[in-house]
Design a protein around this motif. Structure first.
Motif, PDB file in Angstrom:
ATOM      1  N   GLN A 159      -3.872   7.939  -5.934  1.00  0.00           N
ATOM      2  CA  GLN A 159      -3.139   9.205  -5.880  1.00  0.00           C
ATOM      3  C   GLN A 159      -3.278   9.858  -4.509  1.00  0.00           C
ATOM      4  O   GLN A 159      -2.313  10.423  -3.980  1.00  0.00           O
ATOM      5  CB  GLN A 159      -3.651  10.145  -6.969  1.00  0.00           C
ATOM      6  N   VAL A 160      -4.460   9.794  -3.922  1.00  0.00           N
ATOM      7  CA  VAL A 160      -4.644  10.308  -2.564  1.00  0.00           C
ATOM      8  C   VAL A 160      -3.719   9.578  -1.594  1.00  0.00           C
ATOM      9  O   VAL A 160      -3.101  10.190  -0.710  1.00  0.00           O
ATOM     10  CB  VAL A 160      -6.117  10.157  -2.121  1.00  0.00           C
ATOM     11  N   LEU A 161      -3.603   8.284  -1.772  1.00  0.00           N
ATOM     12  CA  LEU A 161      -2.776   7.489  -0.870  1.00  0.00           C
ATOM     13  C   LEU A 161      -1.285   7.738  -1.048  1.00  0.00           C
ATOM     14  O   LEU A 161      -0.505   7.525  -0.122  1.00  0.00           O
ATOM     15  CB  LEU A 161      -3.078   5.997  -1.080  1.00  0.00           C
ATOM     16  N   SER A 162      -0.888   8.184  -2.220  1.00  0.00           N
ATOM     17  CA  SER A 162       0.544   8.382  -2.474  1.00  0.00           C
ATOM     18  C   SER A 162       0.991   9.839  -2.350  1.00  0.00           C
ATOM     19  O   SER A 162       2.189  10.105  -2.253  1.00  0.00           O
ATOM     20  CB  SER A 162       0.912   7.853  -3.865  1.00  0.00           C
ATOM     21  N   LEU A 210       0.832  -1.198   0.000  1.00  0.00           N
ATOM     22  CA  LEU A 210       0.000   0.000   0.000  1.00  0.00           C
ATOM     23  C   LEU A 210       0.869   1.252   0.000  1.00  0.00           C
ATOM     24  O   LEU A 210       0.544   2.244  -0.660  1.00  0.00           O
ATOM     25  CB  LEU A 210      -0.916   0.009   1.222  1.00  0.00           C
ATOM     26  N   ALA A 211       1.980   1.206   0.722  1.00  0.00           N
ATOM     27  CA  ALA A 211       2.850   2.376   0.817  1.00  0.00           C
ATOM     28  C   ALA A 211       3.583   2.664  -0.486  1.00  0.00           C
ATOM     29  O   ALA A 211       3.755   3.829  -0.857  1.00  0.00           O
ATOM     30  CB  ALA A 211       3.856   2.178   1.953  1.00  0.00           C
ATOM     31  N   ARG A 212       3.988   1.632  -1.212  1.00  0.00           N
ATOM     32  CA  ARG A 212       4.810   1.876  -2.405  1.00  0.00           C
ATOM     33  C   ARG A 212       4.021   1.796  -3.711  1.00  0.00           C
ATOM     34  O   ARG A 212       4.422   2.409  -4.705  1.00  0.00           O
ATOM     35  CB  ARG A 212       5.981   0.893  -2.452  1.00  0.00           C
ATOM     36  N   VAL A 267      -4.894   1.496   6.094  1.00  0.00           N
ATOM     37  CA  VAL A 267      -4.245   2.807   6.164  1.00  0.00           C
ATOM     38  C   VAL A 267      -3.880   3.141   7.609  1.00  0.00           C
ATOM     39  O   VAL A 267      -2.793   3.667   7.886  1.00  0.00           O
ATOM     40  CB  VAL A 267      -5.153   3.899   5.553  1.00  0.00           C
ATOM     41  N   ILE A 268      -4.764   2.836   8.523  1.00  0.00           N
ATOM     42  CA  ILE A 268      -4.496   3.090   9.948  1.00  0.00           C
ATOM     43  C   ILE A 268      -3.265   2.312  10.404  1.00  0.00           C
ATOM     44  O   ILE A 268      -2.449   2.810  11.186  1.00  0.00           O
ATOM     45  CB  ILE A 268      -5.735   2.739  10.783  1.00  0.00           C
TER      46      ILE A 268
END
Length: 239
Positions: free
Chosen positions: A134-137, A93-95, A176-177
């Motif tokens: 995009q929001v997550l990155s 999720l992070a990358r 995400v948490i």
């Protein structure tokens, strides 16, 4: 330097204080009740409770005892299957958030044809998934709990996958948490909060989709409140 795309959300009335209070509640739970008593078993219990609650919100009729015994209906077993793989997706999720979203749906939608697993319904849905990724990155100063709430609502209301969108959206909030360091061992149970607050949960999601900025504002205030309920649902409270 790019501007923060979420800065306008942080400026909404009541939102910063609501999420600060929610984060304080999580921190108090983990500090005061969890540091010496955290175990993999508690994480597994939290994930199982979350999977059951999410499945009920998706239409499952299974009880928690059914789910614990591995005898739940198809929706419940789908949610459990995703929960068992969820935390392992935090680095992805992070990358590569778009890949993580696809993997989440592929895992939960095991009953669909392989060609439909992890794939958006159409070109518009693919674009919505890219927006969520995009929001997550994107770099942001917004609280992690706010980002989690936002992508939850975006995915739930966009419904980009051919099935299981609610289950994936609620799992994404939890992930995400975890991935952003709020609750790395996943001991709070946001899905149980949404089930307990079901009329408000479903109503605020409808408002998010239909009411523009006012609907987004109302959803965020609801989501911060729900985190307080999620901490009360933690197995740490029962250990």
């Amino acid at each position: 330097m790019k501007s923060d795309p979420l800065s306008w959300l942080v400026s909404l009335e009541g939102v910063p204080s609501a999420f600060a209070s929610a984060r304080d509640g999580v921190d108090v739970l983990l500090r005061d009740r969890g540091l010496r008593r955290t175990s993999p078993e508690l994480t597994a219990e939290s994930l199982l409770r979350g999977a059951h609650a999410s499945a009920v919100l998706e239409g499952s009729g299974s009880t928690f005892d059914d789910v614990r015994d591995g005898a739940g209906d198809e929706v419940a077993m789908d949610a459990v299957r995703l929960s068992t793989e969820l935390l392992g997706l935090a680095p992805l999720l992070a990358r590569a958030p778009l890949q993580a979203l696809a993997r989440m749906h592929a895992v939960v939608a095991g009953g669909l044809p392989e060609s439909s697993r992890g794939r958006p319904r159409d070109a518009e849905s693919a674009a919505r998934l890219r927006d969520i990724a995009q929001v997550l990155s994107a770099p942001t100063d917004a609280p992690a709990l706010l980002v989690a709430a936002l992508v939850h609502a975006e995915l739930a209301t966009a419904a980009p996958f051919p099935s299981h969108n609610g289950v994936v959206a609620r799992a994404l909030e939890r992930l995400v948490i975890v991935a952003r360091g709020v609750d790395e061992k996943s001991l709070v149970v946001p899905e149980a909060a949404h089930l307990e607050l079901r009329p408000a949960y479903e109503g605020r999601l409808r408002g998010y989709a239909a009411d523009g900025a006012a609907g987004v504002h109302a959803w965020l205030l609801y989501a911060a409140e729900a985190i307080g309920v999620a901490t009360e649902a933690s197995p740490l409270r029962r250990s």
